[in-house]
Design an enzyme around this catalytic site. Structure first.
Site, mmCIF file in Angstrom:
data_model
loop_
_atom_site.group_PDB
_atom_site.id
_atom_site.type_symbol
_atom_site.label_atom_id
_atom_site.label_comp_id
_atom_site.label_asym_id
_atom_site.label_seq_id
_atom_site.Cartn_x
_atom_site.Cartn_y
_atom_site.Cartn_z
ATOM 1 N N ASP A 203 0.699 -0.736 -0.343
ATOM 2 C CA ASP A 203 -0.027 0.130 -0.299
ATOM 3 C C ASP A 203 1.097 0.975 -0.267
ATOM 4 O OD1 ASP A 203 0.579 0.349 3.143
ATOM 5 O OD2 ASP A 203 -0.866 -0.369 3.702
ATOM 6 N N ASN A 211 -4.281 12.483 1.011
ATOM 7 C CA ASN A 211 -5.698 13.136 1.230
ATOM 8 C C ASN A 211 -6.209 14.405 2.131
ATOM 9 O OD1 ASN A 211 -6.851 11.483 -0.147
ATOM 10 N ND2 ASN A 211 -7.092 9.127 0.961
ATOM 11 N N HIS A 216 -9.326 15.068 -1.871
ATOM 12 C CA HIS A 216 -9.520 12.774 -2.123
ATOM 13 C C HIS A 216 -9.199 12.905 -4.227
ATOM 14 C CE1 HIS A 216 -10.651 11.871 1.410
ATOM 15 N NE2 HIS A 216 -11.430 12.196 1.967
ATOM 16 N N ASP A 220 -6.640 10.092 -4.800
ATOM 17 C CA ASP A 220 -7.564 8.877 -5.947
ATOM 18 C C ASP A 220 -6.749 8.183 -7.858
ATOM 19 O OD1 ASP A 220 -10.044 7.980 -4.679
ATOM 20 O OD2 ASP A 220 -11.388 9.636 -5.952
ATOM 21 N N GLU A 246 -6.116 1.846 -0.129
ATOM 22 C CA GLU A 246 -5.019 2.224 -1.015
ATOM 23 C C GLU A 246 -4.405 0.998 -1.691
ATOM 24 O OE1 GLU A 246 -3.881 3.149 3.171
ATOM 25 O OE2 GLU A 246 -5.216 3.430 1.792
#
Length: 326
Positions: A203, A211, A216, A220, A246
């Protein structure tokens, strides 16, 4: 598989096959009561053959082959019924034409329908006059055409729904549902001696900061970019899945711990060199595990996930390979 997909064709074969067997068996009883033993024998053979296909489909799981067999059997039985019973049996023609497209390959169903229409034209005494012949054939042809169109549209929609159900919307890589199926399959394959498998759980480092600081949308974008890098780095037999958030999972076919470690380090370096966000470089941490004696994919995954946790504890932008269990 952890959750079996519904096999719509198998359900149709079972439903139509059992229903047809019961209906034909009822006709067979009627023939017996009226002393028509030739028709009784024909009905018995047809009912037994159809039921055998249903049993084969249920036992083998090969619904495609069973559907093709049932298509050919239904078409032959319909023609045989017209030949033995006469024009009254033509009413079965439309039902056979319709159901064939949902049981068998569309090309086979279309070919079987055309053969049926040609044979009906050649059988003597089937139609009382040209008008009835043309009317029946045109109606049957339209039934086959509309069935073909509807079956094609249904299959296309089903494929699209399966893709939506199996792919992650943001990254366009297989989702957790597909990962669970793949890991279960890997366990089965290794148990049968068909290769060894490695698992990498990874991750993004400090993803919450991305974030919080940049929103966000930036998060993304980082996830989508990571997925693109991972897809590019996959070898022929490797596969990447989005586990959630993630976190991603990579399934590899490997021959040794060294090969798994080399692949893990290669992914770490590739992401470190390529992944950028609004605040600069974004790195990943990874945990790997060779498949050992586990009987459930959760146990295998837990070892790799624990290795990922240790990699993060070591300062991130690093990897840990779990101890082998053999």
């Amino acid at each position: 598989m952890t959750s079996k997909n519904r096999d719509i064709r198998l359900e149709l074969i079972t439903l139509l096959g059992v229903t047809t067997t019961v209906v034909i068996a009822a006709f067979a009883i009627y023939r017996w009561l009226h002393g028509n033993f030739l028709a009784l024998a024909v009905d018995g053979v047809i009912a037994a053959a159809i039921f055998s296909v249903v049993v084969y489909a249920r036992n083998s799981g090969n619904s495609a082959r069973a559907g093709n067999l049932l298509c050919l059997l239904n078409s032959s039985a319909c023609l045989l019924a017209v030949w033995l019973i006469g024009p009254i049996a033509i009413t079965w023609l439309y039902l056979v034409l319709l159901t064939n497209f949902f049981l068998a390959d569309r090309r086979l169903a279309l070919g079987a329908g055309l053969v049926m229409l040609v044979v009906l034209c050649l059988l003597p005494g089937v139609f009382p006059d040209v008008f009835h012949a043309v009317s029946t054939l045109v109606t049957a042809a339209l039934t086959a055409l509309f069935s073909y169109i509807f079956a094609t549209r249904s299959q296309d929609d089903r494929v699209e729904l399966q893709e939506l159900a199996s792919l992650d919307a943001l990254t366009n890589v297989p989702n957790r549902r597909m990962m669970e199926r793949a890991l279960t399959h890997a366990l089965e394959q290794q148990t049968l001696g068909r290769g060894r498998y490695g698992l990498i759980v990874l991750d993004l480092d400090h993803f919450k900061e991305v974030n919080d600081l940049y929103g966000h949308a930036a998060g993304d974008e980082a996830i989508a970019d990571l997925a693109s890098i991972l897809r590019f780095e996959m070898r022929k037999d490797d596969q990447v899945y989005r586990f959630g958030g993630e976190e991603f999972v990579v399934l590899l076919k490997v021959s040794s711990r060294d090969e798994l470690e080399s692949a893990t380090e290669r992914l770490r370096k590739a992401v470190r060199a390529s992944l950028r966000g609004p605040g600069g470089r974004i790195t990943i941490s990874l945990g790997g595990a060779l498949l050992g004696h586990e009987r459930d994919w959760h146990d295998w995954f837990s070892r790799a996930d624990a290795a990922l946790y240790r990699a993060k504890s070591n300062g991130r932008d690093s990897y840990v390979i779990a101890e082998d269990l053999f």
